[in-house]
Design a protein around this motif. Structure first.
Motif, PDB file in Angstrom:
ATOM      1  N   VAL A 177       0.844  -1.195   0.000  1.00  0.00           N
ATOM      2  CA  VAL A 177       0.000   0.000   0.000  1.00  0.00           C
ATOM      3  C   VAL A 177       0.879   1.244   0.000  1.00  0.00           C
ATOM      4  CG1 VAL A 177      -1.860  -1.199   1.205  1.00  0.00           C
ATOM      5  CG2 VAL A 177      -0.127   0.020   2.526  1.00  0.00           C
ATOM      6  N   GLY A 178       0.222   2.404  -0.214  1.00  0.00           N
ATOM      7  CA  GLY A 178       0.931   3.677  -0.182  1.00  0.00           C
ATOM      8  C   GLY A 178       1.631   4.028  -1.472  1.00  0.00           C
ATOM      9  N   LEU A 232       6.617  -0.411  -7.513  1.00  0.00           N
ATOM     10  CA  LEU A 232       6.428  -0.613  -6.077  1.00  0.00           C
ATOM     11  C   LEU A 232       7.193   0.418  -5.256  1.00  0.00           C
ATOM     12  CD1 LEU A 232       6.680  -4.513  -5.791  1.00  0.00           C
ATOM     13  CD2 LEU A 232       4.624  -3.101  -6.023  1.00  0.00           C
ATOM     14  N   ARG A 233       7.815   1.366  -5.922  1.00  0.00           N
ATOM     15  CA  ARG A 233       8.620   2.373  -5.224  1.00  0.00           C
ATOM     16  C   ARG A 233       7.727   3.196  -4.286  1.00  0.00           C
ATOM     17  NH1 ARG A 233      13.442   5.202  -5.802  1.00  0.00           N
ATOM     18  NH2 ARG A 233      14.032   3.860  -7.553  1.00  0.00           N
ATOM     19  N   GLY A 234       8.166   3.347  -3.048  1.00  0.00           N
ATOM     20  CA  GLY A 234       7.435   4.129  -2.055  1.00  0.00           C
ATOM     21  C   GLY A 234       6.372   3.355  -1.316  1.00  0.00           C
ATOM     22  N   GLY A 235       6.219   2.042  -1.616  1.00  0.00           N
ATOM     23  CA  GLY A 235       5.162   1.259  -0.986  1.00  0.00           C
ATOM     24  C   GLY A 235       5.594   0.596   0.308  1.00  0.00           C
ATOM     25  N   THR A 236       4.594   0.127   1.047  1.00  0.00           N
ATOM     26  CA  THR A 236       4.816  -0.562   2.312  1.00  0.00           C
ATOM     27  C   THR A 236       4.077  -1.896   2.281  1.00  0.00           C
ATOM     28  OG1 THR A 236       4.998   1.519   3.523  1.00  0.00           O
ATOM     29  CG2 THR A 236       4.539  -0.463   4.809  1.00  0.00           C
ATOM     30  N   LEU A 237       4.776  -2.954   2.597  1.00  0.00           N
ATOM     31  CA  LEU A 237       4.162  -4.284   2.648  1.00  0.00           C
ATOM     32  C   LEU A 237       3.443  -4.455   3.975  1.00  0.00           C
ATOM     33  CD1 LEU A 237       3.905  -7.201   1.430  1.00  0.00           C
ATOM     34  CD2 LEU A 237       5.956  -7.755   2.758  1.00  0.00           C
ATOM     35  N   GLY A 295       6.909  -4.255   6.247  1.00  0.00           N
ATOM     36  CA  GLY A 295       7.881  -3.169   6.258  1.00  0.00           C
ATOM     37  C   GLY A 295       7.882  -2.381   4.967  1.00  0.00           C
ATOM     38  N   SER A 296       8.713  -1.345   4.939  1.00  0.00           N
ATOM     39  CA  SER A 296       8.842  -0.460   3.777  1.00  0.00           C
ATOM     40  C   SER A 296       9.800  -1.064   2.764  1.00  0.00           C
ATOM     41  CB  SER A 296       9.340   0.916   4.210  1.00  0.00           C
ATOM     42  OG  SER A 296       8.424   1.513   5.127  1.00  0.00           O
ATOM     43  N   LEU A 297       9.437  -0.958   1.481  1.00  0.00           N
ATOM     44  CA  LEU A 297      10.227  -1.559   0.417  1.00  0.00           C
ATOM     45  C   LEU A 297      11.381  -0.658  -0.022  1.00  0.00           C
ATOM     46  CD1 LEU A 297       7.524  -3.229   0.228  1.00  0.00           C
ATOM     47  CD2 LEU A 297       8.024  -3.451  -2.202  1.00  0.00           C
ATOM     48  N   VAL A 298      12.450  -1.296  -0.421  1.00  0.00           N
ATOM     49  CA  VAL A 298      13.560  -0.620  -1.087  1.00  0.00           C
ATOM     50  C   VAL A 298      13.561  -1.096  -2.529  1.00  0.00           C
ATOM     51  CG1 VAL A 298      16.051  -0.292  -1.190  1.00  0.00           C
ATOM     52  CG2 VAL A 298      14.904  -0.465   1.029  1.00  0.00           C
ATOM     53  N   VAL A 299      13.294  -0.167  -3.456  1.00  0.00           N
ATOM     54  CA  VAL A 299      13.185  -0.494  -4.882  1.00  0.00           C
ATOM     55  C   VAL A 299      14.257   0.280  -5.632  1.00  0.00           C
ATOM     56  CG1 VAL A 299      11.681  -0.512  -6.906  1.00  0.00           C
ATOM     57  CG2 VAL A 299      10.713  -0.873  -4.628  1.00  0.00           C
TER      58      VAL A 299
END
Length: 370
Positions: free
Chosen positions: A45-46, A115-120, A138-142
């Motif tokens: 999301v986000g 998926l940049r800026g998203g949170t799982l 957690g927050s993704l690193v793309v």
């Protein structure tokens, strides 16, 4: 003309020793000590409008809300361009305990642009047996990104639909290890070889004072890939025994003679034990160039006729001087490479020469094309 470059790698330096002693821990793995694959399905999301509105994403979104007691009307279709359905996978290392963390990889499985800026959100990671072994969030690193213009033009760098979360999953269940199940350990060679298995068993018996000839042997080769080693049953003693055992050094057997050819990249790897039987090879090249020219045919001003365009073909054939070189019995890798280089063979020609030598039975070694 397409230029085909290649890299010819020699198995070992010609001045290097035939084989050097190596540690047991670098050449074997212990049977029962392994990692396990985990996989899960979740929502990211986000996202800044780079999500998706697919049926399964909408269903997952509704299910997530219902878990929190929020019921959406069935006739209301949510606009969720900031949500993406993803697959989450990770490797669960051996001996890891509940409460420790592992890294996870998150991949889009729908039409999300990035998926940049998203949170799982909380995602259960299951093993092959269907049990949950870790929970990821957690927050993704793309590393990748993409941009799209109004006219449909688009630019993408790396892969924006795959991200990772360092220490993103907490282990909830440990996997039982087979390390303590028997009175012995089984060492599995990374590269099976009967001679190496025998050498490994002999080295262990010699270092631990065992003698196979007298009927007392701590290590016994089972097959080309495995060596069975008697070990203490006590946990502390077995760990100490392994810590000592894995640092023993022994000399593995020479690898079989092989020639590996990567037809896509032009990489050729030739093992040091490759030999050639007596053979003669001729090498030449034939270049055919066809050029199409258009000629204009115009009639005389006083004559009746029409101006027409007639094609004119020019065929040019260029035959290079053929060269022949001869291999004497027992030719080594160094001599083979030098001979091929002297005739100026291109990478594709070298592959053809090696294949022809194998078909003629003059190449002593396996020829493997990948």
């Amino acid at each position: 003309m397409v230029k085909f470059s290649y890299l010819l790698i020699l198995g070992l330096l010609f001045s290097a020793p035939l084989q050097a002693a190596q540690r047991i821990k670098d050449l074997v793995s212990i049977q029962g000590v392994r990692s396990n694959q985990l996989v899960g399905y979740g929502l990211v999301v986000g996202l800044p409008g780079t999500g998706e509105q697919s049926p399964f994403t909408e269903q997952s979104f509704r299910t997530m809300l219902s878990n929190f007691g929020i019921m959406m009307p069935s006739n209301l279709k949510p606009k969720i361009k900031n949500v993406a359905a993803v697959a989450v996978h990770a490797d669960l290392p051996a001996f890891i305990k509940p409460g420790q963390t592992i890294d996870v990889t998150v991949s889009s499985i729908g039409e999300a642009g990035s998926l940049r800026g998203g949170t799982l959100l909380q995602t259960f990671l299951k093993g092959l047996d269907g049990n949950v072994y870790a929970v990821a969030q957690g927050s993704l690193v793309v590393s990748g990104f993409g941009a799209e213009g109004a006219d449909g033009s688009r630019i993408v760098a790396n892969t924006p639909t795959v991200g990772s979360i360092v220490n993103g999953a907490i282990v909830e269940r440990a996997v039982p290890s087979g390390l303590m199940q028997n009175d012995y350990l089984t060492l599995n060679l990374h590269y099976p070889d009967f001679s190496t298995a025998r050498s490994l068993a002999d080295a262990i018996n010699k270092r631990l004072g065992a003698d196979a000839a007298s009927g007392y042997a701590i290590a016994t080769p089972i097959d080309a890939a495995s060596v069975r080693v008697s070990a203490p049953r006590d946990v502390g003693q077995r760990v100490g025994f392994l810590a000592t055992l894995e640092n023993f050094e022994f000399e593995p057997a020479d690898a079989p003679a092989k020639v590996i050819i990567n037809s896509r990249t032009g990489t050729i790897v030739i093992g040091k034990d490759v030999r050639l039987l007596p053979a003669a090879v001729t090498h030449g090249g034939l270049t055919v160039t066809i050029t199409e020219n258009q000629q204009v045919s115009q009639p005389n001003a006083l004559a009746d006729g029409e101006t027409v365009v007639t094609p004119q073909s020019v065929v040019d054939v260029n035959l290079d001087d053929s060269r022949m070189f001869k291999f004497d019995p027992g030719v080594t890798l160094d001599q083979l490479v030098r001979a091929v280089n002297e005739v100026g063979a291109a990478p594709g020609d070298l592959m053809a020469i090696l294949e022809a030598l194998r078909q003629a039975g003059a190449l002593q070694g396996q020829l493997i094309v990948i």
